[in-house]
Motif scaffolding. Structure first.
Motif, short mmCIF file in Angstrom:
data_model
loop_
_atom_site.label_atom_id
_atom_site.label_comp_id
_atom_site.label_asym_id
_atom_site.label_seq_id
_atom_site.Cartn_x
_atom_site.Cartn_y
_atom_site.Cartn_z
N VAL A 141 0.85 -1.19 0.00
CA VAL A 141 0.00 0.00 0.00
C VAL A 141 0.88 1.25 0.00
O VAL A 141 1.83 1.36 0.78
N LEU A 142 0.57 2.17 -0.89
CA LEU A 142 1.27 3.45 -0.95
C LEU A 142 0.27 4.54 -0.60
O LEU A 142 -0.80 4.65 -1.22
N LYS A 143 0.59 5.33 0.42
CA LYS A 143 -0.29 6.41 0.86
C LYS A 143 0.39 7.74 0.55
O LYS A 143 1.54 7.95 0.92
N THR A 144 -0.33 8.63 -0.12
CA THR A 144 0.20 9.97 -0.42
C THR A 144 -0.77 11.02 0.09
O THR A 144 -1.97 10.76 0.26
N TYR A 145 -0.23 12.20 0.34
CA TYR A 145 -1.02 13.30 0.89
C TYR A 145 -0.93 14.49 -0.06
O TYR A 145 0.12 14.74 -0.65
N SER A 146 -2.03 15.23 -0.14
CA SER A 146 -2.07 16.43 -0.96
C SER A 146 -2.72 17.54 -0.13
O SER A 146 -3.73 17.30 0.54
N VAL A 147 -2.12 18.72 -0.15
CA VAL A 147 -2.63 19.84 0.65
C VAL A 147 -3.16 20.92 -0.30
O VAL A 147 -2.44 21.42 -1.15
N LYS A 148 -4.43 21.26 -0.13
CA LYS A 148 -5.10 22.26 -0.95
C LYS A 148 -5.64 23.38 -0.06
O LYS A 148 -5.80 23.21 1.14
N LYS A 149 -5.95 24.51 -0.67
CA LYS A 149 -6.49 25.67 0.04
C LYS A 149 -5.61 26.01 1.23
O LYS A 149 -6.06 26.08 2.38
N LYS A 150 -4.34 26.21 0.93
CA LYS A 150 -3.35 26.49 1.97
C LYS A 150 -3.46 27.93 2.45
O LYS A 150 -3.70 28.83 1.66
N TYR A 165 1.53 25.98 7.52
CA TYR A 165 0.57 26.93 6.96
C TYR A 165 -0.40 27.41 8.03
O TYR A 165 -0.80 26.64 8.90
N GLU A 166 -0.80 28.65 7.91
CA GLU A 166 -1.80 29.22 8.80
C GLU A 166 -3.14 28.54 8.54
O GLU A 166 -3.54 28.34 7.40
N GLY A 167 -3.84 28.17 9.62
CA GLY A 167 -5.17 27.60 9.50
C GLY A 167 -5.18 26.13 9.13
O GLY A 167 -4.15 25.48 9.00
N VAL A 168 -6.39 25.63 8.97
CA VAL A 168 -6.60 24.23 8.61
C VAL A 168 -6.83 24.13 7.11
O VAL A 168 -7.81 24.67 6.59
N SER A 169 -5.92 23.48 6.42
CA SER A 169 -6.02 23.29 4.97
C SER A 169 -6.80 22.03 4.66
O SER A 169 -7.01 21.18 5.52
N ASP A 170 -7.20 21.90 3.40
CA ASP A 170 -7.82 20.65 2.94
C ASP A 170 -6.71 19.64 2.67
O ASP A 170 -5.84 19.88 1.83
N ILE A 171 -6.73 18.53 3.40
CA ILE A 171 -5.73 17.49 3.21
C ILE A 171 -6.43 16.27 2.62
O ILE A 171 -7.40 15.77 3.19
N THR A 172 -5.94 15.84 1.48
CA THR A 172 -6.48 14.67 0.82
C THR A 172 -5.47 13.54 0.92
O THR A 172 -4.28 13.73 0.63
N THR A 173 -5.94 12.38 1.33
CA THR A 173 -5.09 11.20 1.41
C THR A 173 -5.50 10.23 0.31
O THR A 173 -6.68 9.93 0.15
N THR A 174 -4.53 9.78 -0.46
CA THR A 174 -4.78 8.82 -1.52
C THR A 174 -4.03 7.54 -1.19
O THR A 174 -2.84 7.58 -0.88
N THR A 175 -4.74 6.43 -1.25
CA THR A 175 -4.13 5.14 -0.99
C THR A 175 -4.17 4.31 -2.27
O THR A 175 -5.23 4.17 -2.87
N VAL A 176 -3.03 3.78 -2.64
CA VAL A 176 -2.93 2.96 -3.84
C VAL A 176 -2.56 1.54 -3.41
O VAL A 176 -1.55 1.35 -2.72
N ASP A 177 -3.37 0.58 -3.81
CA ASP A 177 -3.07 -0.82 -3.54
C ASP A 177 -2.14 -1.30 -4.65
O ASP A 177 -2.56 -1.48 -5.81
N LEU A 178 -0.88 -1.49 -4.32
CA LEU A 178 0.13 -1.83 -5.31
C LEU A 178 -0.05 -3.23 -5.88
O LEU A 178 0.49 -3.55 -6.94
N THR A 179 -0.82 -4.07 -5.18
CA THR A 179 -1.05 -5.41 -5.70
C THR A 179 -1.99 -5.40 -6.90
O THR A 179 -2.03 -6.36 -7.67
N ASP A 180 -2.75 -4.29 -7.08
CA ASP A 180 -3.67 -4.18 -8.21
C ASP A 180 -3.00 -3.65 -9.47
O ASP A 180 -3.62 -3.62 -10.53
N LEU A 181 -1.77 -3.20 -9.36
CA LEU A 181 -1.08 -2.68 -10.53
C LEU A 181 -0.68 -3.81 -11.47
O LEU A 181 -0.21 -4.86 -11.01
N PRO A 182 -0.83 -3.61 -12.77
CA PRO A 182 -0.43 -4.67 -13.70
C PRO A 182 1.09 -4.79 -13.76
O PRO A 182 1.80 -3.80 -13.56
N PRO A 183 1.59 -5.98 -14.01
CA PRO A 183 3.05 -6.14 -14.12
C PRO A 183 3.57 -5.42 -15.36
O PRO A 183 2.86 -5.28 -16.35
N VAL A 184 4.79 -4.95 -15.28
CA VAL A 184 5.41 -4.27 -16.43
C VAL A 184 6.55 -5.13 -16.96
O VAL A 184 7.15 -5.91 -16.24
#
Length: 176
Positions: free
Chosen positions: A24-33, A141-160
């Motif tokens: 599992v790969l978890k990434t974060y994105s911060v918007k409306k900073k 950052y000042e205040g509470v920003s919008d934080i989005t968490t994305t989780t990618v299940d790496l087992t679902d990725l096709p082999p390359v």
């Protein structure tokens, strides 16, 4: 011929990555900073928002509020008890190999270290967003920003069929 001595500086099991699910790969994105209040070195890759708890001296660690964001000049082993209970850590001093950086990585707690002035520009109970999700530079950052968490299940990725090779001049950019 002179003999060379070898030294082991520190050796112990690494804990953060061994506890993570490797599929599992978890990434974060911060918007409306809000406005950037402080910057430093980003330790970890998460982002959190919450209230600050400014503590400048280890003799005052009993004033720490569980789940808040710790702001201090620097940490040493006396601070570990509250570092474990912090949502994030911000320090004036320190680098990638500082106590705050090493312990926060081990605990999986995002940290912005080496800000230079966090204890001067931030104050207790202030709401902020700590972002270590934007590369080598960590932001407060000042205040509470919008934080989005994305989780990618790496087992679902096709082999390359292509051998994937990376030149990691900046290890924090590997997953980007």
């Amino acid at each position: 011929m002179a003999s060379q001595a070898s030294f082991i500086v520190q050796a112990r099991p690494e804990t953060v990555h061994s506890r993570r699910d490797p599929a599992v790969l978890k990434t974060y994105s911060v918007k409306k900073k809000g406005r950037a209040l402080a910057t430093g070195l980003s330790i970890g890759d998460a982002a959190v928002a919450g209230h600050l708890c400014l503590i400048e001296d280890a003799k005052d660690i009993d004033r720490f509020i569980d789940g808040s964001i710790l702001v201090t000049v620097a940490t040493d082993p006396d601070w570990v008890s509250i570092m474990k209970r912090a949502a994030a850590i911000i320090t004036d001093h320190g680098g990638r190999t500082s106590h705050a950086a090493i312990v926060s990585r081990e605990l999986g707690v995002p940290a912005v270290v080496g800000t230079g002035d966090a204890t001067y520009v931030l104050h207790t109970d202030q709401e902020v967003t700590v972002s270590c999700a934007e590369g080598d530079v960590g932001f407060v950052y000042e205040g509470v920003s919008d934080i989005t968490t994305t989780t990618v299940d790496l087992t679902d990725l096709p082999p390359v069929r292509t051998n994937i090779m990376l030149n990691l001049a900046s290890p924090s950019a590997a997953y980007r």
